[in-house]
Every structure is written in structure tokens, then in C-alpha cells.
Design a protein around this motif. Sequence first.
Motif, PDB file in Angstrom:
ATOM      1  N   GLY A   1       0.802  -1.212   0.000  1.00  0.00           N
ATOM      2  CA  GLY A   1       0.000   0.000   0.000  1.00  0.00           C
ATOM      3  C   GLY A   1       0.838   1.266   0.000  1.00  0.00           C
ATOM      4  N   CYS A   2       0.174   2.387   0.225  1.00  0.00           N
ATOM      5  CA  CYS A   2       0.825   3.705   0.213  1.00  0.00           C
ATOM      6  C   CYS A   2       1.643   3.921   1.484  1.00  0.00           C
ATOM      7  CB  CYS A   2      -0.234   4.797   0.112  1.00  0.00           C
ATOM      8  SG  CYS A   2      -1.219   4.688  -1.376  1.00  0.00           S
ATOM      9  N   ASP A   3       2.804   4.510   1.328  1.00  0.00           N
ATOM     10  CA  ASP A   3       3.637   4.905   2.469  1.00  0.00           C
ATOM     11  C   ASP A   3       3.902   3.748   3.435  1.00  0.00           C
ATOM     12  OD1 ASP A   3       5.160   6.762   3.908  1.00  0.00           O
ATOM     13  OD2 ASP A   3       3.482   7.251   5.227  1.00  0.00           O
ATOM     14  N   ALA A   4       4.221   2.587   2.889  1.00  0.00           N
ATOM     15  CA  ALA A   4       4.453   1.404   3.729  1.00  0.00           C
ATOM     16  C   ALA A   4       5.842   1.423   4.340  1.00  0.00           C
ATOM     17  CB  ALA A   4       4.277   0.145   2.880  1.00  0.00           C
ATOM     18  N   GLN A   5       5.993   0.725   5.459  1.00  0.00           N
ATOM     19  CA  GLN A   5       7.328   0.580   6.039  1.00  0.00           C
ATOM     20  C   GLN A   5       8.158  -0.275   5.088  1.00  0.00           C
ATOM     21  OE1 GLN A   5       7.796  -1.539   9.694  1.00  0.00           O
ATOM     22  NE2 GLN A   5       6.523  -3.241   9.087  1.00  0.00           N
ATOM     23  N   PRO A   6       9.483  -0.140   5.132  1.00  0.00           N
ATOM     24  CA  PRO A   6      10.320  -0.981   4.265  1.00  0.00           C
ATOM     25  C   PRO A   6      10.070  -2.464   4.544  1.00  0.00           C
ATOM     26  CG  PRO A   6      11.618   0.732   5.344  1.00  0.00           C
ATOM     27  CD  PRO A   6      10.264   0.764   5.963  1.00  0.00           C
ATOM     28  N   TRP A   7      10.078  -3.273   3.511  1.00  0.00           N
ATOM     29  CA  TRP A   7       9.783  -4.700   3.641  1.00  0.00           C
ATOM     30  C   TRP A   7      10.752  -5.406   4.581  1.00  0.00           C
ATOM     31  CZ3 TRP A   7      13.679  -7.964   2.167  1.00  0.00           C
ATOM     32  CH2 TRP A   7      14.642  -7.446   1.314  1.00  0.00           C
ATOM     33  N   PHE A   8      11.937  -4.851   4.749  1.00  0.00           N
ATOM     34  CA  PHE A   8      12.949  -5.495   5.595  1.00  0.00           C
ATOM     35  C   PHE A   8      12.846  -5.090   7.060  1.00  0.00           C
ATOM     36  CE2 PHE A   8      14.740  -1.878   3.296  1.00  0.00           C
ATOM     37  CZ  PHE A   8      15.107  -1.044   4.328  1.00  0.00           C
ATOM     38  N   ASP A  64      10.245 -19.264  16.208  1.00  0.00           N
ATOM     39  CA  ASP A  64      11.512 -18.668  16.602  1.00  0.00           C
ATOM     40  C   ASP A  64      11.640 -17.375  15.798  1.00  0.00           C
ATOM     41  OD1 ASP A  64      14.486 -18.216  15.770  1.00  0.00           O
ATOM     42  OD2 ASP A  64      14.594 -19.381  17.617  1.00  0.00           O
ATOM     43  N   HIS A  65      11.663 -16.240  16.490  1.00  0.00           N
ATOM     44  CA  HIS A  65      11.648 -14.956  15.786  1.00  0.00           C
ATOM     45  C   HIS A  65      12.808 -14.819  14.802  1.00  0.00           C
ATOM     46  CE1 HIS A  65      11.175 -10.757  14.842  1.00  0.00           C
ATOM     47  NE2 HIS A  65      12.411 -10.555  15.230  1.00  0.00           N
ATOM     48  N   ALA A  66      13.994 -15.206  15.188  1.00  0.00           N
ATOM     49  CA  ALA A  66      15.152 -15.060  14.289  1.00  0.00           C
ATOM     50  C   ALA A  66      14.947 -15.854  12.996  1.00  0.00           C
ATOM     51  CB  ALA A  66      16.430 -15.500  14.994  1.00  0.00           C
ATOM     52  N   ARG A  67      14.459 -17.064  13.108  1.00  0.00           N
ATOM     53  CA  ARG A  67      14.197 -17.873  11.905  1.00  0.00           C
ATOM     54  C   ARG A  67      13.061 -17.288  11.076  1.00  0.00           C
ATOM     55  NH1 ARG A  67      14.254 -23.630  14.685  1.00  0.00           N
ATOM     56  NH2 ARG A  67      16.478 -23.803  15.062  1.00  0.00           N
ATOM     57  N   SER A  68      12.000 -16.883  11.749  1.00  0.00           N
ATOM     58  CA  SER A  68      10.864 -16.299  11.039  1.00  0.00           C
ATOM     59  C   SER A  68      11.263 -15.021  10.315  1.00  0.00           C
ATOM     60  CB  SER A  68       9.726 -15.989  12.010  1.00  0.00           C
ATOM     61  OG  SER A  68       9.205 -17.169  12.542  1.00  0.00           O
ATOM     62  N   ARG A  69      12.068 -14.214  10.979  1.00  0.00           N
ATOM     63  CA  ARG A  69      12.540 -12.973  10.362  1.00  0.00           C
ATOM     64  C   ARG A  69      13.351 -13.286   9.112  1.00  0.00           C
ATOM     65  NH1 ARG A  69      16.898  -9.640  10.114  1.00  0.00           N
ATOM     66  NH2 ARG A  69      16.457  -7.403  10.154  1.00  0.00           N
ATOM     67  N   ALA A  70      14.261 -14.240   9.219  1.00  0.00           N
ATOM     68  CA  ALA A  70      15.091 -14.617   8.066  1.00  0.00           C
ATOM     69  C   ALA A  70      14.225 -15.121   6.911  1.00  0.00           C
ATOM     70  CB  ALA A  70      16.106 -15.669   8.472  1.00  0.00           C
ATOM     71  N   GLN A  71      13.228 -15.915   7.231  1.00  0.00           N
ATOM     72  CA  GLN A  71      12.333 -16.436   6.196  1.00  0.00           C
ATOM     73  C   GLN A  71      11.547 -15.301   5.543  1.00  0.00           C
ATOM     74  OE1 GLN A  71       9.296 -19.170   7.536  1.00  0.00           O
ATOM     75  NE2 GLN A  71       8.925 -19.926   5.485  1.00  0.00           N
ATOM     76  N   ALA A  72      11.025 -14.384   6.351  1.00  0.00           N
ATOM     77  CA  ALA A  72      10.270 -13.250   5.809  1.00  0.00           C
ATOM     78  C   ALA A  72      11.151 -12.393   4.910  1.00  0.00           C
ATOM     79  CB  ALA A  72       9.684 -12.408   6.950  1.00  0.00           C
ATOM     80  N   LEU A  73      12.381 -12.130   5.351  1.00  0.00           N
ATOM     81  CA  LEU A  73      13.285 -11.315   4.542  1.00  0.00           C
ATOM     82  C   LEU A  73      13.599 -11.979   3.206  1.00  0.00           C
ATOM     83  CD1 LEU A  73      15.743  -9.944   7.254  1.00  0.00           C
ATOM     84  CD2 LEU A  73      13.836  -8.743   6.133  1.00  0.00           C
TER      85      LEU A  73
END
Length: 143
Positions: free
Chosen positions: A60-67, A129-138
Motif C-alpha cells: 500500500g501507500c507509504d508502507a514501512q520498508p519490507w525489511f 523462533d523470531h530469528a528464523r521467522s525474520r530470516a524467512q520473511a526477509l
Amino acid sequence: MRQIRQTGYMHNRLRMIAASFLVKDLLCDWRMGERYFADALIDYDLASNNGGWQWAASTGCDAQPWFRVFNPVTQSRRFDPDGAFIRRYVPELAALDDDAIHAPWTVPPAVQQASGVVIGRDYPAPIVDHARSRAQALALFGR
């Protein structure tokens, strides 16, 4: 989530953390969270709710960076350092000290026993596990 269920309200910072967790840690469609919050919030506003969820999902408009992926433990420690909010809405963790209350699954088993907060018995273990989930999302968003 207990706060929104009990009061119909959630502070904006917590709304962002919950949205980030749903869309980036759990990789759920942002519209699921948007619908739930639309039904649950007493201060619901279509533009604000819809825009906030799109922002968190990096769409959408003015979204936070995907990372940008909020770390729920870091956010908790920064904005509720003494655990007062957690103690109010998650009373089963109240016996833990101010640091441990933010990540109770990291507390040694003996301390869990002594505090009456055994992970998996008195309070659920983390679902991701946040670290794994974050890596997967990125990785997924990076494509």
C-alpha cells in the motif's frame, strides 16, 4: 491480544508489534489481522486500521520498508521495561523478574519451577523462533 479482547483497545505501538508479528513472523495475509481488529476495536477507523495493516505488511501507500521486522522481545523491553503491562494482562508471568518476563522461555528450568511459570505447562512455548521467522520473511519479501 488479551488487552484488545478485554478492553476493545490497544495502544498504537502494540498494534504495530502485533501486525508485524502476524504478517512477518507468521506470514499471514494482513487482511486477517485487519478484519479482527476492525471487529474488536472500540476506536475502529477504516482508514487508520486498513492503512496501519498495509503499512506493517509493507504494502500500500507509504508502507514501512519490507525489511523492517519488529522484534517483539526488544519492543517489549524498550516500551515496558519493568513488565507492568505484561503483569496486568498476563498475570501468570507476574512472578518473573523484570528482565525474564519479556522472554520467559529463556529462563532456566529451575527458575521457572521456583517462579511457578513452567513453559509448556503454565505458559505456552513460543509458536515460532523470531530469528528464523525474520530470516524467512526477509528471503520471501526480498524476492
